[in-house]
Design a protein around this motif. Sequence first.
Motif, PDB file in Angstrom:
ATOM      1  N   TYR A  58      20.823 -52.727  99.019  1.00 24.28           N
ATOM      2  CA  TYR A  58      21.026 -51.878  98.159  1.00 24.28           C
ATOM      3  C   TYR A  58      21.535 -53.069  97.121  1.00 24.28           C
ATOM      4  N   GLU A  59      21.772 -53.178  95.683  1.00 26.68           N
ATOM      5  CA  GLU A  59      21.020 -54.375  94.791  1.00 26.68           C
ATOM      6  C   GLU A  59      22.504 -53.448  93.740  1.00 26.68           C
ATOM      7  N   ASP A  60      23.412 -54.059  93.070  1.00 29.31           N
ATOM      8  CA  ASP A  60      23.925 -53.725  91.837  1.00 29.31           C
ATOM      9  C   ASP A  60      24.142 -55.046  91.050  1.00 29.31           C
ATOM     10  N   PRO A  61      23.567 -54.778  89.653  1.00 30.16           N
ATOM     11  CA  PRO A  61      23.347 -55.980  88.803  1.00 30.16           C
ATOM     12  C   PRO A  61      25.091 -56.401  88.709  1.00 30.16           C
ATOM     13  N   PRO A  62      25.336 -58.486  88.716  1.00 31.00           N
ATOM     14  CA  PRO A  62      26.211 -58.820  88.787  1.00 31.00           C
ATOM     15  C   PRO A  62      26.886 -58.534  87.216  1.00 31.00           C
ATOM     16  N   THR A  63      28.660 -58.333  87.514  1.00 30.32           N
ATOM     17  CA  THR A  63      29.310 -58.188  86.609  1.00 30.32           C
ATOM     18  C   THR A  63      31.029 -58.754  87.247  1.00 30.32           C
ATOM     19  N   TYR A  64      31.391 -59.059  85.587  1.00 30.22           N
ATOM     20  CA  TYR A  64      32.423 -59.695  85.534  1.00 30.22           C
ATOM     21  C   TYR A  64      34.001 -58.334  85.652  1.00 30.22           C
ATOM     22  N   ASP A  65      33.729 -57.388  85.186  1.00 24.96           N
ATOM     23  CA  ASP A  65      34.830 -56.318  85.010  1.00 24.96           C
ATOM     24  C   ASP A  65      34.898 -55.854  86.006  1.00 24.96           C
ATOM     25  N   CYS A  66      36.081 -55.856  86.786  1.00 27.04           N
ATOM     26  CA  CYS A  66      36.587 -55.697  87.849  1.00 27.04           C
ATOM     27  C   CYS A  66      36.889 -53.268  87.768  1.00 27.04           C
ATOM     28  N   PRO A  67      35.347 -52.877  89.067  1.00 31.21           N
ATOM     29  CA  PRO A  67      35.531 -51.473  89.053  1.00 31.21           C
ATOM     30  C   PRO A  67      36.329 -50.520  89.326  1.00 31.21           C
ATOM     31  N   GLN A  68      37.650 -51.693  89.828  1.00 27.02           N
ATOM     32  CA  GLN A  68      38.976 -50.558  90.308  1.00 27.02           C
ATOM     33  C   GLN A  68      39.873 -50.858  88.957  1.00 27.02           C
ATOM     34  N   CYS A  69      40.229 -51.488  88.390  1.00 29.95           N
ATOM     35  CA  CYS A  69      41.210 -52.090  87.910  1.00 29.95           C
ATOM     36  C   CYS A  69      40.768 -51.903  86.400  1.00 29.95           C
ATOM     37  N   GLY A  70      40.240 -52.537  86.529  1.00 26.17           N
ATOM     38  CA  GLY A  70      39.344 -52.518  85.071  1.00 26.17           C
ATOM     39  C   GLY A  70      39.374 -54.134  84.460  1.00 26.17           C
ATOM     40  N   ALA A  71      39.955 -55.097  84.884  1.00 31.56           N
ATOM     41  CA  ALA A  71      40.128 -56.451  84.887  1.00 31.56           C
ATOM     42  C   ALA A  71      39.315 -57.112  84.528  1.00 31.56           C
ATOM     43  N   ARG A  72      38.744 -57.833  83.599  1.00 28.21           N
ATOM     44  CA  ARG A  72      38.098 -58.983  83.564  1.00 28.21           C
ATOM     45  C   ARG A  72      38.431 -60.288  84.220  1.00 28.21           C
TER      46      ARG A  72
END
Length: 334
Positions: A58-72
């Motif tokens: 499984y692959e996801d694009p890299p991110t700096y935004d937390c999918p849980q709380c939304g904080a960067r």
Amino acid sequence: MHQALDTNGQVILLLNRRGFSTHVYCADCGHVLTCKRCDLALTFHRQRNSLLCHYCGYEDPPTYDCPQCGARTVRYQGLGTEKLQQEIAEKFPDKVVQRMDSDSMGRPGSHARVLDAFRDGRIHILMGTQMIAKGLDFPNVTLVGVINADVGLHLPDFRAAERTFQLMSQVAGRAGRGPRGGQVLIQTFTPDHPSIALAANHNYQQFAERELAQRRLHNYPPYQRLVRMIVRSLDQEAAAAFAEMLAGAFREALANEVRRAGNTGDGSAANSAIRLLGPAEAPVFRLNGYYRFHFQLQSPSAAALHRVLREVLVVVRPPANVETVVDVDPFNML
């Protein structure tokens, strides 16, 4: 490493973790980015620029935004072979560094080409996962380094200590195969652990004695035979219900086995005694979308195990949405 390279020696570095960052988490809420199909942390691969699950792909694009709380505040932590290669290349800019792992060795013939170049001296530092630990014979290697030797040491698997000792011993054998001799350096948080300390001293005899004593104490192979039963389903409740039903059927069969052995009056009950452990959630509970429960059967008698398996599995069949796996003498307990 400078000392080895300055005297025209070569270096092998082992890190048994692929990728660039081995875990990605939110610094605000602590959420760890995990696979959508497995209960496993995603690994960041810089070369692919993706977060990857090493079990199901499984692959996801890299991110700096937390999918849980939304904080960067997502942070990329941990050391994999990609990051190690970058750090080594920065510290030794005038040397040729090559990485060998399943990510970099995907093309046909790439493995042989890298080893030929290393043998010819065109590569100064060879680094990678366990594929560089076994069977390589390069007389010019005067230093072997193991980074984070504890990686596989504390897994919930009775063979974890054995595998760590085996890997340390194998990679240590890559150094000093020529007349110049060699040195092995192991980085570890547990230098007193028998798998590390005894491998560093090439003391197989003492490690085997200690490990066999532990196996005997807990009735693990080679002193008893082992069967691992895995019940898995896309439906968690269905998997849990059938695991309990199957374990109950085994308990009943084991009681019958004891009664049969007792009726013979020849003392065979002790020789064929079967121990049932579980059911419980597997260490990796969800794998590729399947919820998994497991239990294990242990006995000094392979015949008794096979007899009970045949008695139960012929009668107790899983429903259409549940699968069972019978793993005799399992190699992996995860």
